[in-house]
Write an enzyme that holds these catalytic residues in place. Structure first.
Site, short mmCIF file in Angstrom:
data_model
loop_
_atom_site.label_atom_id
_atom_site.label_comp_id
_atom_site.label_asym_id
_atom_site.label_seq_id
_atom_site.Cartn_x
_atom_site.Cartn_y
_atom_site.Cartn_z
N LYS A 171 25.89 32.82 -12.65
CA LYS A 171 25.26 31.76 -13.43
C LYS A 171 26.03 30.48 -13.11
CE LYS A 171 26.37 29.83 -16.63
NZ LYS A 171 27.19 28.78 -17.33
N THR A 182 33.76 27.64 -10.00
CA THR A 182 33.58 27.25 -11.40
C THR A 182 32.20 27.60 -11.92
OG1 THR A 182 33.18 25.05 -10.59
CG2 THR A 182 35.32 25.50 -11.48
N ASN A 389 21.75 17.14 -20.39
CA ASN A 389 23.11 17.06 -20.86
C ASN A 389 23.29 16.17 -22.08
OD1 ASN A 389 24.92 18.78 -19.27
ND2 ASN A 389 23.84 17.74 -17.60
N THR A 394 21.95 20.05 -29.11
CA THR A 394 21.02 19.83 -30.23
C THR A 394 19.78 20.70 -30.11
OG1 THR A 394 20.18 17.92 -29.00
CG2 THR A 394 21.77 17.51 -30.77
#
Lengths: 394, 394
Positions: A171, A182, A389, A394
């Site tokens: 992922k 990373t 982003n 939210t």
């Protein structure tokens, strides 16, 4: 034809309630027998407890299971965070009836919120019940965050006529950059190989794959790539030519996964390979390629399908390595757009604008100084990247 | 009250036809007498001919006029580019009847296209005709590219009871980053000061202003900050305390201009001061502040008004300097959001979300290790940034 799965591995992925949308968020890879293990981890100084624990546990060279959750990074959660990671490992080892130190934990998601451990605890028996040889797709789905597609690659190889398979899931999509793998990546194979040789192979393959991609230049606190090799095939690595053969298969899997990650970069509409040649050294070429690949101005121009080579040359000029300012050539795919640091004219620009409309293309920057060469794969920088982003939590 | 303009300086800005929209695109600053001059230039290895020429000419310590165009960077234009820059200087010096080597040229705009020299040639007489003591606003407008507002700051000082003024204009908005005053900035003053002392003062002030701001992390090929001091006031710098007094005024002008540049950053909706304290050294503090200030993930969270401190701590952790991963505190204005690398809870988050809605706020990151401190001013990263930069040339 070799077989296309690794013997003795099972995987699973289920929904435990960590993701607000009810999606799969808890996964596992399990080997029927203890496997050789190797891993690489984020270089960020701030690291999740899962990273700290995994880095420690792979020192033994042995691993039998990985439990992974998405939806919560369990990072910046203090001493309770490490307790929770150890608890996750404990739930898995108790249910699997294997030594706790042979379990690794991985987490990805929002930083700084306590992980709802009760949800994981109650889901682990179901998770283990779901383990099956073809559970890869469920696992791949369970580790997704802003990824839009699951990422699975399988390859097969032969050593002395004996087949083995290598399967990887990953992922990524944001917080990807060179300097380490990373993102989360789990690879398993039924080849027989020592942990030390496996570690070297993983490092070498990562340098050709995960360390040569970038999305947004950020580096996560949680990322790791783990490979397990359980030796249940008849293919055994015990000589230099066999190592080389295995590395080629592993390279293939990791490079494909890395490109899938870039292609699915947050908001990405284009995948672009930046190749720098003619540098004084490979190290210089990497620096220039990374600087161009990271430049927001270059990446927004790609999104705008604007052959704005001035931004490419400006990025090359600030990479901190020697360049001859009047001797740079730039190609878009095979069309030369810049010669001796000057544009090749409007006709060429029309051609390159057509290339920029493609979903995948390459930029070659020839510094005309030496033999150094390197490539970095990047994506464009779109309005959707900002939307994704700005709204992530939210 | 001191006077609020510098004696003996005139400025102008007119439309010469370089900008497609017909806006002002050619400007001049002229001193009636030869002035002390100092300058700082882009660190990019690829530099426009105007930068190369100005860097050479300020060695003499004397300058009397600057001619500047927007709409075309005249960079990556080969040997013809330098000829055109010399021609621009020649048009100005001939018409002004001053030595050619006392003229500087500056250019900003698209890279890689030949500059339409005939337009400039025919506009120079008009430009010089327009020179006047209050021509500052026209000049400020003529150097704008994607800037949405002109940027002018005037300050006054006194030395031994004698008044002097310092006026600065700047353009910026993209391609701004620390490491140099990467934008155009022209400052003029009627103080009497030697070129060497002026150069030191400019470098020191730039380190507190232009080198402490960032928009998008890119560095232009064309950027320069030039200061001229013509000595036509009675204020004379000839001792350490007078140097200090002048530097304070210059700091004030450049810091205000730098903040105006960030505030008008491409697509920016918020200006955010990132302060790092408790670092092992000031140099470490700068690295952490810059890494946070450059992070696309942090900047998009600002745009989304999301108090996503995990991204701040992740950026701090990858700055390449020592941090104690469990001992970081973070404040949004005066509200503590993170203590010992852990969130202070939902109630605090509601407060910080209110702070994030403000057009200007500060983030303080306390590393709790030492006395090192530094600030960098940045802006948020918006959908409009991508739009502006995807469409810049079209």
């Amino acid at each position: 034809m070799g077989k296309n799965y690794s013997s003795g591995f099972k995987a699973a992925g289920i929904a435990s309630g960590l993701k607000k949308n009810g999606g799969k968020d808890l996964g596992m890879i399990f080997s029927e027998v203890p496997a050789s293990v190797a891993g690489i981890f984020t270089t960020n100084k701030v690291q999740a407890s899962s990273v700290i624990l995994a880095r420690k546990r792979i020192q033994s060279g042995t691993c039998q299971a990985i439990i992974v959750n998405s939806g919560n990074a369990n990072c910046c959660t203090g001493s309770k965070g490490m307790q929770d990671t150890l608890s996750m490992s404990g739930f898995a080892s108790a249910e699997l009836e294997i030594p706790d130190e042979h379990v690794l934990v991985a987490s990805t998601g929002v930083i700084g919120e306590p992980i709802p451990l009760d949800k994981i605890k109650s889901a682990v028996p179901d998770l283990i019940h779901e383990l099956k040889p073809d559970g890869i797709a469920d696992l791949a789905e369970s580790i997704m965050t802003t990824d839009t597609v699951p990422k699975v690659v399988t390859a097969t190889g032969k050593i002395g006529g004996k087949s083995y398979a290598v399967t990887g899931v990953a992922k990524g999509s944001g917080m990807i950059r060179p300097n380490m793998a990373t993102m989360l990546c789990f690879v398993w194979t039924d080849i027989k190989i020592s942990p030390a040789v496996l570690q070297e192979a993983l490092l070498a393959s990562a340098d050709k794959s995960f360390n040569r991609i970038t999305i947004d230049g950020d580096t996560s606190t949680n990322d790791m790539a783990i490979i397990m090799a359980n030796g249940l095939s008849d293919a055994v690595v015990n000589g230099a030519s066999q190592v080389e053969s295995f590395r080629a298969v592993l390279d293939d899997v990791l490079i494909k996964l890395a490109r899938m990650i870039v292609k699915d970069g947050e908001g990405a509409t284009k995948m672009v390979e930046i190749t720098v040649k003619g540098a004084e050294s490979d190290a210089d070429a990497i620096k220039v390629a990374e600087t161009v690949a990271h430049s927001n101005l270059v990446k927004t121009a790609f999104f705008g399908e604007d052959a704005n080579w001035g931004r490419i040359i400006a990025a090359a000029g600030r990479a901190g390595v020697p360049v001859l300012p009047d001797s740079i050539d730039i190609f878009f795919d095979d069309v030369q757009m810049v010669k001796d640091s000057m544009g090749c004219g409007k006709a060429v620009e029309a051609e390159t604008t057509r290339i920029l409309k493609k979903p995948e293309f390459g930029i070659v920057i020839d510094l005309n100084m030496g033999e150094g060469e390197a490539s970095v794969v990047t994506c464009d920088f779109s309005i959707d990247y900002v939307k994704i982003n700005a709204d992530y939590r939210t």
